[in-house]
Design a protein around this motif. Structure first.
Motif, PDB file in Angstrom:
ATOM      1  N   SER A 339      39.714  57.476  -4.959  1.00 34.90           N
ATOM      2  CA  SER A 339      40.577  58.724  -4.590  1.00 34.90           C
ATOM      3  C   SER A 339      39.605  60.079  -4.568  1.00 34.90           C
ATOM      4  CB  SER A 339      41.769  58.540  -5.345  1.00 34.90           C
ATOM      5  OG  SER A 339      41.744  59.729  -6.689  1.00 34.90           O
ATOM      6  N   MET A 340      40.313  61.030  -4.068  1.00 29.47           N
ATOM      7  CA  MET A 340      39.824  62.129  -4.179  1.00 29.47           C
ATOM      8  C   MET A 340      40.272  63.201  -5.264  1.00 29.47           C
ATOM      9  SD  MET A 340      37.442  62.897  -1.988  1.00 29.47           S
ATOM     10  CE  MET A 340      36.609  61.483  -2.030  1.00 29.47           C
ATOM     11  N   ALA A 341      41.316  62.792  -6.283  1.00 27.66           N
ATOM     12  CA  ALA A 341      42.188  63.475  -6.978  1.00 27.66           C
ATOM     13  C   ALA A 341      41.178  64.353  -8.034  1.00 27.66           C
ATOM     14  CB  ALA A 341      42.700  62.464  -7.842  1.00 27.66           C
ATOM     15  N   GLN A 342      40.080  63.891  -8.346  1.00 25.68           N
ATOM     16  CA  GLN A 342      39.190  64.418  -9.311  1.00 25.68           C
ATOM     17  C   GLN A 342      38.104  65.464  -8.475  1.00 25.68           C
ATOM     18  OE1 GLN A 342      38.395  61.103 -11.553  1.00 25.68           O
ATOM     19  NE2 GLN A 342      38.415  62.316 -13.218  1.00 25.68           N
ATOM     20  N   CYS A 343      38.148  65.153  -7.216  1.00 24.52           N
ATOM     21  CA  CYS A 343      37.125  65.931  -6.489  1.00 24.52           C
ATOM     22  C   CYS A 343      37.323  67.504  -6.354  1.00 24.52           C
ATOM     23  CB  CYS A 343      36.955  65.303  -5.071  1.00 24.52           C
ATOM     24  SG  CYS A 343      35.539  65.824  -4.309  1.00 24.52           S
ATOM     25  N   GLN A 344      36.070  68.100  -6.698  1.00 28.62           N
ATOM     26  CA  GLN A 344      36.262  69.682  -6.564  1.00 28.62           C
ATOM     27  C   GLN A 344      35.306  70.331  -5.641  1.00 28.62           C
ATOM     28  OE1 GLN A 344      35.903  70.855 -10.992  1.00 28.62           O
ATOM     29  NE2 GLN A 344      37.652  69.972 -11.534  1.00 28.62           N
ATOM     30  N   TYR A 345      34.586  69.527  -5.315  1.00 29.41           N
ATOM     31  CA  TYR A 345      33.549  70.054  -4.464  1.00 29.41           C
ATOM     32  C   TYR A 345      33.216  69.374  -3.103  1.00 29.41           C
ATOM     33  CZ  TYR A 345      28.593  71.860  -3.437  1.00 29.41           C
ATOM     34  OH  TYR A 345      27.543  72.580  -3.044  1.00 29.41           O
ATOM     35  N   LEU A 346      33.493  70.091  -2.015  1.00 33.76           N
ATOM     36  CA  LEU A 346      33.177  69.479  -0.853  1.00 33.76           C
ATOM     37  C   LEU A 346      32.350  70.009  -0.025  1.00 33.76           C
ATOM     38  CD1 LEU A 346      34.406  67.648   1.652  1.00 33.76           C
ATOM     39  CD2 LEU A 346      36.142  69.346   1.822  1.00 33.76           C
ATOM     40  N   CYS A 347      31.517  69.222   0.828  1.00 37.07           N
ATOM     41  CA  CYS A 347      30.437  69.906   1.626  1.00 37.07           C
ATOM     42  C   CYS A 347      30.646  69.135   2.862  1.00 37.07           C
ATOM     43  CB  CYS A 347      29.063  70.068   1.267  1.00 37.07           C
ATOM     44  SG  CYS A 347      28.031  70.289   2.637  1.00 37.07           S
ATOM     45  N   MET A 348      30.892  69.797   4.131  1.00 38.09           N
ATOM     46  CA  MET A 348      30.632  69.443   5.467  1.00 38.09           C
ATOM     47  C   MET A 348      29.516  69.757   6.043  1.00 38.09           C
ATOM     48  SD  MET A 348      34.497  69.067   6.850  1.00 38.09           S
ATOM     49  CE  MET A 348      35.389  70.553   6.286  1.00 38.09           C
ATOM     50  N   ASP A 349      28.548  68.774   6.324  1.00 40.21           N
ATOM     51  CA  ASP A 349      27.280  69.235   6.952  1.00 40.21           C
ATOM     52  C   ASP A 349      27.620  68.959   8.638  1.00 40.21           C
ATOM     53  OD1 ASP A 349      24.805  69.865   7.168  1.00 40.21           O
ATOM     54  OD2 ASP A 349      23.806  68.087   6.292  1.00 40.21           O
ATOM     55  N   GLU A 350      26.841  69.831   9.144  1.00 44.23           N
ATOM     56  CA  GLU A 350      26.878  69.639  10.703  1.00 44.23           C
ATOM     57  C   GLU A 350      28.389  69.481  11.264  1.00 44.23           C
ATOM     58  OE1 GLU A 350      23.846  67.358  12.582  1.00 44.23           O
ATOM     59  OE2 GLU A 350      22.445  68.272  11.440  1.00 44.23           O
ATOM     60  N   ALA A 351      29.284  70.676  10.666  1.00 39.59           N
ATOM     61  CA  ALA A 351      30.455  70.315  10.853  1.00 39.59           C
ATOM     62  C   ALA A 351      31.083  70.321  12.258  1.00 39.59           C
ATOM     63  CB  ALA A 351      31.345  71.592  10.398  1.00 39.59           C
ATOM     64  N   ASP A 352      30.120  71.233  13.083  1.00 42.05           N
ATOM     65  CA  ASP A 352      30.301  71.282  14.598  1.00 42.05           C
ATOM     66  C   ASP A 352      30.311  70.114  15.294  1.00 42.05           C
ATOM     67  OD1 ASP A 352      27.759  71.485  13.873  1.00 42.05           O
ATOM     68  OD2 ASP A 352      27.114  73.161  15.515  1.00 42.05           O
ATOM     69  N   ARG A 353      29.281  69.068  14.741  1.00 45.22           N
ATOM     70  CA  ARG A 353      28.793  67.877  15.338  1.00 45.22           C
ATOM     71  C   ARG A 353      30.080  67.050  14.867  1.00 45.22           C
ATOM     72  NH1 ARG A 353      23.567  65.264  14.069  1.00 45.22           N
ATOM     73  NH2 ARG A 353      24.234  63.310  14.987  1.00 45.22           N
ATOM     74  N   MET A 354      30.410  67.188  13.909  1.00 52.26           N
ATOM     75  CA  MET A 354      31.705  66.304  13.540  1.00 52.26           C
ATOM     76  C   MET A 354      32.863  66.490  14.466  1.00 52.26           C
ATOM     77  SD  MET A 354      31.831  65.451   9.741  1.00 52.26           S
ATOM     78  CE  MET A 354      31.173  66.925   8.552  1.00 52.26           C
TER      79      MET A 354
END
Ligand SMILES: Nc1ncnc2c1ncn2[C@@H]1O[C@H](COP(=O)(O)OP(=O)(O)OP(=O)(O)O)[C@@H](O)[C@H]1O
Length: 529
Positions: A339-354
């Protein structure tokens, strides 16, 4: 019998009467009637009877005609009304048909509008969590800095003009509020010794532009939009803060089974995710090696093509960081493997490509799994509207760092441009070689140009040797030309041929296409050539 007798008598009397001479009444001359013979009277009676019968028949005929007419009228009336009814029905049917058709057209139009709306929504819906949007959750406060990180005093106190001058010198464009000063040395970034040792081990001495500005901004807990080209060193910008964020969490309370992750990196391709995972693994190993007190942070790579069971098992044991591709990540989240319940840090690399690859839905689903605010870093080579919208809605007061400006990439390269006519290019090339000491890389636009230039230089090899000799003192130089497009097609284990050739050839002159060269030298503009 008596009746017959009386009839007979009556007849006799009639006959006698008929035969009697008429009684004349002189007073009644005016009433005198001519004698009418029986025959005539019979004829008259017959005529009268006939006329009565005729009249009766006529009446009867008229009655029949009347009745027939009435019947006919009635029939016609019914027919008329039937006709009318049918006409009416037809009209109604027509109307119904028209309205049915209209309704159908309307339904189709509505459906089309719905589809268009959905497409439009898909196009314009920001990449934000549906849950948060539905609940109207909007974060306004910035996240706290990672582990209370803050820049050295000299950077904190650096006047704005000085900060701007450094940015200008290094072609760093920024946008946003309270942007920290760019830091020109890793040693001044207050990183744990293990990380600094790791950088040294990798031969990384000073930060690239995106690292100078991005690492301090991310360590301050700020949401970030990084516009940077491939090979600009982005991985460390989001990798180092994520490692430190996870370390901070781990020090506070040890991760237990099924707990975590604290940090998540999403990349559009397996290769990129794998590459990032390796970098994270390398630096977390370095931390353990140089800090006996630090535990080994666990990172799980969740990408397609690897066993889901193995990944789920690793996640079950408790994990600090996850590096993932959107599809597999979504799959595991849907199956409640973590789960992502404890996740506090998110990075999206190459977001345009996604977005280009159509991963929006997966990203939205992933964002739905977060249970609170997180620090979000977004890296993209371009900023299409979708990404801008996402940045506006999902990021809190982000800092935008742009190092993608032309000319900003290679600060150590002096670019000299010479304008030459197409037909004079090859000859002019020899002149240029005269001015340029080896090693030399000649870039051509396509494969056939590479062949042409290569062939031409081979023909001119003696002249070339003389030209290159002007730059060196050796008596017998080995001049070697290689057409590098062949290297681009080599397998990985053959590729070092280029590096070997580069270093082993006394005066190398390589002719190649840029893309081939990039692959041959390890897909990095940072790599020392
Ligand atoms: N400051 C630096 N100085 C020299 N080399 C560096 C520096 N930072 C990173 N590198 C090296 O440059 C290469 C590319 O870095 P990195 O993978 O972070 O770039 P990137 O922008 O993420 O590119 P890509 O999109 O291709 O992954 C790596 O081999 C990395 O070790």
């Amino acid at each position: 019998m008596a009746a017959a007798e009386s009839k007979y008598k009556r007849r006799l009397a009639e006959i006698a009467e008929d035969d009697k001479p008429p009684e004349l009444d002189p007073d009644e001359d005016n009433n005198y009637q001519d004698y009418v013979s029986i025959k005539t009277r019979k004829a008259m009676r017959k005529e009268k009877l006939t006329s009565v019968r005729q009249r009766e028949r006529k009446e009867e005929v008229e009655k029949v005609i009347h009745e027939t007419i009435q019947a006919e009228k009635k029939r016609r009336g019914v027919a008329n009304s039937l006709l009318a009814v049918s006409q009416k029905l037809r009209q109604e049917e027509e109307l119904n048909r028209e309205s049915r058709e209209e309704a159908e057209v309307e339904a189709i139009q509505k459906e089309e509008e719905n589809i268009l709306d959905q497409v439009q929504m898909q196009m314009s819906t920001p990449l934000m969590s549906v849950r948060e949007r539905a609940k109207g959750i909007v974060y306004t406060e910035r996240m706290p800095s990672i582990g209370g990180w803050r820049p050295l005093k000299k950077y904190r106190d650096m006047p704005e003009e000085e900060r701007a001058a450094i940015r200008e010198k290094f072609f760093i464009e920024t946008n946003g509020e309270d942007i920290p000063a760019p830091i020109k040395k890793f040693e001044e970034m207050r990183l744990p010794r293990g990380l600094l040792e790791g950088l040294k081990l990798k031969g990384i001495q000073r930060p690239t532009q995106i690292q100078m500005q991005g690492i301090p901004a991310a360590l301050m807990g700020r949401d970030l939009i990084g516009i940077a080209f491939t090979g600009s060193g982005k991985t460390l910008v989001f990798g180092i803060p994520m490692i430190l964020c996870s370390l901070e969490q781990e020090i506070r309370s040890r991760v237990q089974s099924s707990e975590g992750p604290y940090g998540l990196i999403i990349a559009p391709s397996r290769e990129l995710a794998h590459q990032t995972y390796e970098v994270i693994e390398f630096y977390t190993d370095q931390l353990v090696e140089h800090h006996k007190e630090f535990p080994k942070l666990r990172t799980v790579l969740t990408i397609g093509g690897l066993s889901t069971g193995t990944q789920a098992g690793a996640l079950r044991r408790g994990v600090h960081m996850v590096v993932a591709t959107p599809g597999r990540l979504n799959d595991l989240l849907n199956k409640k493997k973590f789960s992502m319940a404890q996740c506090q840090y998110l990075c999206m690399d190459e977001a345009d490509r996604m977005v280009d690859l159509g991963f929006e839905e997966e990203i939205r689903n992933t964002l739905d799994c977060f249970r609170g605010q997180r620090q979000t870093l977004l890296f993209s080579a371009t900023m299409p509207k979708k990404i801008q919208d996402f940045a506006k809605t999902a990021l809190v007061d982000p800092i935008v760092i742009n190092v993608g400006r032309a000319g900003a990439a290679n600060l150590d390269v002096i670019q000299e441009v010479e304008y030459v006519k197409q037909e004079a290019k090859l000859v002019y090339l020899l002149k240029c070689l005269q001015k340029t000491p080896p090693p030399v890389l000649i870039f051509c636009e396509n494969k056939s140009d590479v062949d042409d230039v290569h062939e031409y230089l081979l023909l001119k090899v003696d002249d070339m040797a003389k030209l290159l000799l002007q730059h060196v003192e050796h008596q017998h130089p080995r001049v070697r030309f290689m057409a590098l497009h062949a290297i681009g097609q080599m397998s990985n284990d053959q590729k070092p041929t280029f590096q070997e050739a580069w270093h082993s050839t006394f005066m190398p002159v390589f002719v190649t296409r840029l893309a081939v060269c990039a692959r041959a030298i390890g897909h990095s503009v940072c790599a020392p050539v």
